[in-house]
Design an enzyme around this catalytic site. Sequence first.
Site, short mmCIF file in Angstrom:
data_model
loop_
_atom_site.label_atom_id
_atom_site.label_comp_id
_atom_site.label_asym_id
_atom_site.label_seq_id
_atom_site.Cartn_x
_atom_site.Cartn_y
_atom_site.Cartn_z
N TYR A 147 9.30 5.68 -3.28
CA TYR A 147 8.01 4.99 -3.21
C TYR A 147 6.85 5.75 -3.85
O TYR A 147 5.75 5.22 -3.93
CB TYR A 147 7.66 4.69 -1.74
CG TYR A 147 8.27 3.41 -1.23
CD1 TYR A 147 9.64 3.29 -1.05
CD2 TYR A 147 7.48 2.31 -0.92
CE1 TYR A 147 10.20 2.12 -0.59
CE2 TYR A 147 8.03 1.13 -0.45
CZ TYR A 147 9.39 1.04 -0.29
OH TYR A 147 9.93 -0.13 0.17
N LYS A 198 22.65 8.20 1.59
CA LYS A 198 23.69 7.81 0.62
C LYS A 198 24.08 9.06 -0.15
O LYS A 198 24.06 9.11 -1.38
CB LYS A 198 23.11 6.70 -0.29
CG LYS A 198 24.12 6.04 -1.19
CD LYS A 198 25.18 5.21 -0.47
CE LYS A 198 26.24 4.76 -1.44
NZ LYS A 198 27.42 4.18 -0.76
N ASP A 231 25.30 2.00 3.64
CA ASP A 231 26.08 0.75 3.55
C ASP A 231 26.89 0.53 4.83
O ASP A 231 26.96 -0.58 5.36
CB ASP A 231 26.98 0.74 2.28
CG ASP A 231 27.74 2.03 2.04
OD1 ASP A 231 27.50 3.03 2.75
OD2 ASP A 231 28.61 2.04 1.14
N ASP A 255 13.01 0.53 4.78
CA ASP A 255 12.41 -0.77 4.49
C ASP A 255 13.46 -1.87 4.66
O ASP A 255 13.23 -2.88 5.32
CB ASP A 255 11.87 -0.76 3.05
CG ASP A 255 11.26 -2.09 2.66
OD1 ASP A 255 10.51 -2.65 3.47
OD2 ASP A 255 11.54 -2.58 1.55
N ASP A 259 14.10 -4.82 8.02
CA ASP A 259 14.13 -6.29 7.92
C ASP A 259 15.44 -6.83 8.49
O ASP A 259 15.46 -7.85 9.18
CB ASP A 259 14.00 -6.76 6.46
CG ASP A 259 12.54 -6.96 6.04
OD1 ASP A 259 11.67 -6.26 6.58
OD2 ASP A 259 12.28 -7.81 5.17
C1 IPM Z 1 6.87 -3.23 4.15
C2 IPM Z 1 6.71 -3.84 2.78
C3 IPM Z 1 6.17 -2.82 1.80
C4 IPM Z 1 7.19 -1.70 1.72
C5 IPM Z 1 5.85 -3.39 0.40
C6 IPM Z 1 4.83 -4.50 0.47
C7 IPM Z 1 5.41 -2.33 -0.57
O1 IPM Z 1 7.91 -4.41 2.36
O2 IPM Z 1 5.88 -2.74 4.71
O3 IPM Z 1 7.99 -3.24 4.68
O4 IPM Z 1 8.18 -1.80 0.98
O5 IPM Z 1 7.01 -0.71 2.42
MN MN Z 2 9.48 -4.39 3.90
#
Ligand code: IPM
Ligand code: MN
Length: 365
Positions: A147, A198, A231, A255, A259
């Site tokens: 990042y 990884k 993975d 990240d 999710d």
């Molecule tokens: C999050 C988002 C951000 C990230 C993006 C918008 C840069 O996906 O906060 O999870 O990848 O950190």
């Molecule tokens: Mn995200």
Amino acid sequence: MANLSLRNGGAAARIAVIPGDGIGKEVTPEALKVLRAVAAATKRSLEFVDFDWGADKFLREGVSLPAGAVEMLRDEFDAILFGALGDPRVPTNQHAADILLGLRFKLDLYVNARPVELLDERLTPLRDRKEKDVRIMVLRENTEGLYVGVGGFFKKGTADEIAVQEDVNSRKGVERIIRYAFEHARKNGLKRVCMSDKSNAMTFAHDLWQRVFKEVRQEYPEIDSRHLYIDTLAMEIVRDPRQFDVIVTCNLFGDIISDLGAQLAGGLGLAPSGNIHPGRTSLFEPVHGSAPNIAGKGIANPFGSVLTAGMLLEFLGWKAEAAALHSGVKEALFKNYLTPDLGGIKKTTEVGDWLAEFVSKAFAP
Ligand code: IPM
Ligand code: MN
Ligand code: NAD
């Protein structure tokens, strides 16, 4: 919820509010409504200052993160409540990188704490899983990795184009997030820490993660520590989420896995997070983005933002108030007081009103 309290619980606090773009502007006011209600009910003082940083300002004035913003937030505020950034009119996402990643990096918010907590068993897509089966603290390194924006193009736009994006990992950066994971487990009576990388393919960057993990784990013999490749972790977390209490991983994998975890607990509409540097001004935001596909319709789920506000209160040391927000969301789920993403028919503002009333009543004499 696990204890994230890092400040000493003073009676008053100053909060910077950055609603941002899209549904960030719809859910953040609801979280504020609930925060105001809980402060009033417990006779504490919360002062909010609004900042209009986001796509509109960027397109109008060319300003993303204003000059001096970082120092001002650091010196004048206890915490930041953030909505989301991202707008189809800014396809480069430049303003979001400047503001969100800028604040994470410049405030040195090295812990991205993303709890995955199943609040109602009906919400998980997994078969036969109960609330207690899905309860994982994902700790994402938040200041380094892929990042950092180190890289570039060579011969851009030609058939010979090359694009390079560097994965930057410092010993200090890796060590502090791994140590935080063990400390978090120890403080909260959690038995297991899983580090995920990884290192079988990323033989330099993640070799560092391997070596640091092996060193730090020795200081926590009471904690069952384990390593999984990312993975395998993605597969195992779906197969049997009961295996995990704390997961610690790098910026990009965190990240993605957060999710995935959010969906195991009912979806992005419910997932909170904190960008934390213990003892310093920290930033709290729902895991979801600006959701342009539903923005402006008044149907965004405010639970993620309200649970995020709860994490902010925990950070301030306001335990009872934080617990009230958490109970409010649980109760709304139980009573099916829900926005359409969870199968309900309520509007964002209706859910916010309901939660504000719930927390007011929770402290009524
Ligand atoms: C999050 C988002 C951000 C990230 C993006 C918008 C840069 O996906 O906060 O999870 O990848 O950190
Ligand atoms: Mn995200
Ligand atoms: P998103 O999280 O905005 O949306 C993904 C899906 O989840 C969409 O279908 C959306 O409608 C749904 N969703 C998300 N939050 C919801 C809520 N509270 N209630 C109901 N439904 C909800 O992710 P995306 O579509 O990949 O990204 C949209 C924009 O947001 C992009 O510009 C992206 O870069 C940005 N983004 C920002 C952040 C952040 O500011 N922290 C995080 C993720 C994505």
